[in-house]
Write a protein that holds these residues in place. Structure first.
Motif, mmCIF file in Angstrom:
data_model
loop_
_atom_site.group_PDB
_atom_site.id
_atom_site.type_symbol
_atom_site.label_atom_id
_atom_site.label_comp_id
_atom_site.label_asym_id
_atom_site.label_seq_id
_atom_site.Cartn_x
_atom_site.Cartn_y
_atom_site.Cartn_z
ATOM 1 N N ILE A 22 13.139 -1.158 -2.537
ATOM 2 C CA ILE A 22 12.031 -1.612 -1.696
ATOM 3 C C ILE A 22 12.241 -1.148 -0.264
ATOM 4 O O ILE A 22 11.332 -0.653 0.399
ATOM 5 N N SER A 23 13.462 -1.287 0.210
ATOM 6 C CA SER A 23 13.787 -0.875 1.569
ATOM 7 C C SER A 23 13.533 0.617 1.760
ATOM 8 O O SER A 23 12.921 1.054 2.745
ATOM 9 N N TYR A 24 13.968 1.407 0.803
ATOM 10 C CA TYR A 24 13.781 2.855 0.866
ATOM 11 C C TYR A 24 12.300 3.205 0.885
ATOM 12 O O TYR A 24 11.833 4.030 1.686
ATOM 13 N N LEU A 25 11.536 2.564 0.006
ATOM 14 C CA LEU A 25 10.099 2.862 -0.069
ATOM 15 C C LEU A 25 9.376 2.421 1.194
ATOM 16 O O LEU A 25 8.456 3.088 1.664
ATOM 17 N N GLN A 26 9.763 1.287 1.763
ATOM 18 C CA GLN A 26 9.138 0.832 2.999
ATOM 19 C C GLN A 26 9.362 1.824 4.128
ATOM 20 O O GLN A 26 8.454 2.082 4.934
ATOM 21 N N ASN A 27 10.566 2.371 4.189
ATOM 22 C CA ASN A 27 10.842 3.388 5.208
ATOM 23 C C ASN A 27 9.954 4.600 5.008
ATOM 24 O O ASN A 27 9.412 5.174 5.961
ATOM 25 N N GLN A 28 9.776 4.980 3.747
ATOM 26 C CA GLN A 28 8.937 6.133 3.444
ATOM 27 C C GLN A 28 7.494 5.870 3.869
ATOM 28 O O GLN A 28 6.834 6.730 4.457
ATOM 29 N N LEU A 42 4.702 8.674 20.901
ATOM 30 C CA LEU A 42 3.375 8.255 20.469
ATOM 31 C C LEU A 42 3.470 7.548 19.124
ATOM 32 O O LEU A 42 2.855 6.522 18.897
ATOM 33 N N CYS A 43 4.292 8.147 18.220
ATOM 34 C CA CYS A 43 4.467 7.522 16.915
ATOM 35 C C CYS A 43 4.974 6.108 17.083
ATOM 36 O O CYS A 43 4.477 5.181 16.462
ATOM 37 N N TYR A 44 5.995 5.958 17.920
ATOM 38 C CA TYR A 44 6.604 4.647 18.093
ATOM 39 C C TYR A 44 5.592 3.660 18.656
ATOM 40 O O TYR A 44 5.500 2.524 18.239
ATOM 41 N N ALA A 45 4.802 4.145 19.621
ATOM 42 C CA ALA A 45 3.852 3.249 20.261
ATOM 43 C C ALA A 45 2.716 2.874 19.319
ATOM 44 O O ALA A 45 2.228 1.761 19.340
ATOM 45 N N MET A 46 2.287 3.829 18.467
ATOM 46 C CA MET A 46 1.126 3.576 17.640
ATOM 47 C C MET A 46 1.453 2.897 16.331
ATOM 48 O O MET A 46 0.587 2.367 15.685
ATOM 49 N N SER A 47 2.686 2.951 15.936
ATOM 50 C CA SER A 47 2.998 2.352 14.640
ATOM 51 C C SER A 47 2.857 0.848 14.749
ATOM 52 O O SER A 47 3.504 0.199 15.553
ATOM 53 N N SER A 48 1.966 0.305 13.945
ATOM 54 C CA SER A 48 1.709 -1.128 14.030
ATOM 55 C C SER A 48 2.495 -1.890 12.985
ATOM 56 O O SER A 48 2.670 -3.083 13.085
ATOM 57 N N GLY A 49 2.967 -1.202 11.923
ATOM 58 C CA GLY A 49 3.705 -1.897 10.882
ATOM 59 C C GLY A 49 5.172 -1.982 11.231
ATOM 60 O O GLY A 49 5.863 -0.984 11.302
ATOM 61 N N GLN A 50 5.677 -3.161 11.460
ATOM 62 C CA GLN A 50 7.086 -3.333 11.786
ATOM 63 C C GLN A 50 7.846 -3.584 10.497
ATOM 64 O O GLN A 50 7.480 -4.437 9.715
ATOM 65 N N PHE A 51 8.913 -2.836 10.245
ATOM 66 C CA PHE A 51 9.720 -3.102 9.064
ATOM 67 C C PHE A 51 10.406 -4.436 9.240
ATOM 68 O O PHE A 51 11.070 -4.674 10.221
ATOM 69 N N SER A 52 10.217 -5.281 8.289
ATOM 70 C CA SER A 52 10.755 -6.627 8.411
ATOM 71 C C SER A 52 12.141 -6.697 7.800
ATOM 72 O O SER A 52 12.332 -6.381 6.631
ATOM 73 N N SER A 53 13.107 -7.076 8.616
ATOM 74 C CA SER A 53 14.444 -7.234 8.072
ATOM 75 C C SER A 53 14.612 -8.621 7.473
ATOM 76 O O SER A 53 15.616 -8.940 6.881
ATOM 77 N N ASN A 54 13.595 -9.444 7.628
ATOM 78 C CA ASN A 54 13.634 -10.773 7.057
ATOM 79 C C ASN A 54 13.099 -10.698 5.625
ATOM 80 O O ASN A 54 11.980 -10.307 5.390
ATOM 81 N N PHE A 55 13.932 -11.079 4.627
ATOM 82 C CA PHE A 55 13.529 -10.930 3.236
ATOM 83 C C PHE A 55 12.533 -12.020 2.872
ATOM 84 O O PHE A 55 12.890 -13.041 2.301
ATOM 85 N N ALA A 56 11.257 -11.801 3.240
ATOM 86 C CA ALA A 56 10.219 -12.756 2.889
ATOM 87 C C ALA A 56 9.186 -12.021 2.065
ATOM 88 O O ALA A 56 8.406 -11.245 2.601
ATOM 89 N N PRO A 57 9.167 -12.222 0.751
ATOM 90 C CA PRO A 57 8.303 -11.425 -0.119
ATOM 91 C C PRO A 57 6.846 -11.471 0.275
ATOM 92 O O PRO A 57 6.200 -10.443 0.327
ATOM 93 N N SER A 58 6.298 -12.666 0.578
ATOM 94 C CA SER A 58 4.869 -12.756 0.890
ATOM 95 C C SER A 58 4.545 -11.946 2.120
ATOM 96 O O SER A 58 3.566 -11.225 2.150
ATOM 97 N N SER A 59 5.395 -12.022 3.143
ATOM 98 C CA SER A 59 5.086 -11.315 4.388
ATOM 99 C C SER A 59 5.204 -9.817 4.182
ATOM 100 O O SER A 59 4.434 -9.047 4.706
ATOM 101 N N ILE A 60 6.191 -9.378 3.383
ATOM 102 C CA ILE A 60 6.346 -7.955 3.139
ATOM 103 C C ILE A 60 5.162 -7.443 2.349
ATOM 104 O O ILE A 60 4.604 -6.392 2.635
#
Lengths: 188, 121
Positions: A87-93, A154-172
């Motif tokens: 899941i972590s790998y795919l989220q990064n992708q 620009l990428c950093y500023a525009m990216s709105s999806g923050q990778f969550s390090s908190n393992f919360a399935p519903s939020s992810i």
């Protein structure tokens, strides 16, 4: 299927018990694939699997077994992270691809702003987040969008999806179900 | 009752030894965490899994087990495999969109020069 006269299913073979006619495991763990039940039993335990299957309608049990087998395999391959590693790998992708898409869409917008600043800009900017608009309006050096460094900013500023390090399935799951930025707004 | 028992030993109604494998990861102030993991994996399996891991990796292992157990409780059919499937779909969609968007950049770059050319004809 288990029962008198037929060979026991993989689970009853492993558990060394008689395979009843209504054995809950028999439809999903045939005797020709002993590894499948062995791995699920190792990670979840036969009684837990049995309880889980009993709580499900029959038409969903095959899918449940397949997902349990997948998770068990992932856990055996990676005893620390299991499926969470995947899941972590795919989220990064997903994050990387969404950033690339955002950069590409910003580039289109900037090219349009360069050539039709008065007619299009207000309508298109309405489609962006506040933070994105602020960044574009304050960035006067449009040529720099093509350089890697500024694209990264620009990428950093525009990216709105923050990778969550908190393992919360519903939020992810909620985060990942956001659609990529709409295309049609840039061409109206 | 010993108030210092970890959540696991409280749940299992047993004494919490000094070297309890669960206690560093299942503090008494969060009973749901162990309850969820126990429901899906069982205490015995969790204990075995932790004992097979080096101590420094156990905290991460517990968190990932909790995550997967929570996913399984929320989605009894697919568990966290449902999330993997969603992510793979999202990757596919974005990968399909990217070349189209890059092609639009090329069109946008060409378009203005065609307009300029026609203005001078």
């Amino acid at each position: 299927m288990g029962g008198p006269g037929s060979s026991p299913c993989a689970s009853c073979k492993l558990l060394r018990r008689r395979c009843a006619k209504d054995c809950i495991f028999a439809p999903y763990f045939p005797s020709d694939d002993p590894h499948k039940f062995a791995i699920v039993h190792k990670v979840f335990g036969a009684s837990n699997v049995s309880k889980m299957l009993q709580e499900l309608p029959i038409h969903q049990r095959a899918d449940a077994v397949n997902s349990l087998v997948f998770e068990a395999n992932a856990r055996v391959r990676d005893p620390v992270y299991g499926c969470v590693g995947a899941i972590s790998y795919l989220q990064n992708q997903v994050s990387q691809l969404q950033m690339q898409l955002a950069v590409a869409q910003a580039e289109i917008l900037c090219i349009q702003l360069q050539h039709e600043p008065t007619l299009q800009s207000h309508h298109q900017l309405l489609e962006l987040d506040q933070g994105d608009k602020a960044l574009l309006l304050h960035n006067n050096n449009i040529d720099n969008f093509n350089s890697n460094n500024n694209n990264n900013n620009l990428c950093y500023a525009m990216s709105s999806g923050q990778f969550s390090s908190n393992f919360a399935p519903s939020s992810i799951m909620q985060m990942q179900m956001q659609d990529p930025p709409k295309q049609e707004s840039l061409w109206t | 009752m010993n108030p210092k028992r970890c959540a696991a030993c409280r749940y299992l109604r047993r004494r919490c030894p000094k070297d309890c494998v669960f206690s560093p990861y299942f503090p008494p102030n969060n009973p749901d965490k162990f309850a969820c993991v126990h429901r899906i994996y069982g205490a015995g399996n969790v204990s075995k899994m932790l004992q097979q891991l080096p101590v420094q990796t156990r905290a991460e292992a517990v968190e990932s087990l909790c995550f997967e157990a929570t996913c399984r409780v929320e989605d009894p059919v697919y568990g966290c495999v449902g999330i993997i499937s969603l992510l793979q779909n999202q990757i596919q969609k974005t990968q399909n969109l990217l070349p189209r968007t890059q092609a639009e950049i090329s069109v946008a770059q060409i378009k203005p020069s065609q307009n300029q050319h026609s203005a001078f004809m």
